[in-house]
Design a protein around this motif. Structure first.
Motif, PDB file in Angstrom:
ATOM      1  N   ILE A   1      38.042  30.215  71.826  1.00 14.14           N
ATOM      2  CA  ILE A   1      37.964  28.922  71.172  1.00 14.14           C
ATOM      3  C   ILE A   1      38.501  29.076  69.755  1.00 14.14           C
ATOM      4  O   ILE A   1      37.922  29.814  68.955  1.00 14.14           O
ATOM      5  N   SER A   2      39.610  28.428  69.472  1.00 10.65           N
ATOM      6  CA  SER A   2      40.209  28.452  68.136  1.00 10.65           C
ATOM      7  C   SER A   2      40.348  29.885  67.633  1.00 10.65           C
ATOM      8  O   SER A   2      39.900  30.234  66.549  1.00 10.65           O
ATOM      9  N   GLY A   3      40.977  30.725  68.444  1.00  9.35           N
ATOM     10  CA  GLY A   3      41.084  32.150  68.151  1.00  9.35           C
ATOM     11  C   GLY A   3      41.951  32.474  66.954  1.00  9.35           C
ATOM     12  O   GLY A   3      42.945  31.806  66.676  1.00  9.35           O
ATOM     13  N   ASP A   4      41.571  33.497  66.240  1.00  8.41           N
ATOM     14  CA  ASP A   4      42.301  34.016  65.089  1.00  8.41           C
ATOM     15  C   ASP A   4      43.568  34.690  65.580  1.00  8.41           C
ATOM     16  O   ASP A   4      43.536  35.475  66.519  1.00  8.41           O
ATOM     17  N   THR A   5      44.719  34.414  64.945  1.00 15.47           N
ATOM     18  CA  THR A   5      45.983  34.999  65.381  1.00 15.47           C
ATOM     19  C   THR A   5      46.512  36.049  64.422  1.00 15.47           C
ATOM     20  O   THR A   5      47.645  36.503  64.567  1.00 15.47           O
TER      21      THR A   5
END
Length: 95
Positions: A78-82
């Motif tokens: 969910i809304s992962g850090d890239t």
């Protein structure tokens, strides 16, 4: 849609190293986190599981799915850090 209550479904929410109430871990990598999860599910006698990671927990969840794929059935991010947009061992070892 959420179904009726179940008594065979549990959420286990461990803190990753260096977060929450966990102990400091200067050599933490995504691969070491996956190994921590393996040890936890072994200790709890859990054969298979799903993993969810939100924000900075996204890469950690992806590492668990990558390294424990035979036991980790589904991975939801969910809304992962890239910021860790790398591949293979570079990603898993935090390089």
């Amino acid at each position: 849609m959420i179904g009726p209550p179940r008594d065979d479904l549990y959420m286990i929410l461990p803190d990753r190293p260096n977060y929450g109430q966990s102990s400091p871990h200067k050599d933490y990598t995504f691969a070491s986190w996956a190994e921590d999860v393996r040890e936890l599910v072994d200790h709890l006698k859990i054969e298979c599981f799903h993993v969810i990671g939100a924000s900075s927990g996204g890469p950690s969840a992806l590492a668990v799915k990558s390294l424990l794929g035979n036991r980790c059935k589904k991975c939801v991010i969910i809304s992962g850090d890239t910021q860790y947009a790398k591949t293979g061992d570079e990603f898993l070892n935090g390089e």
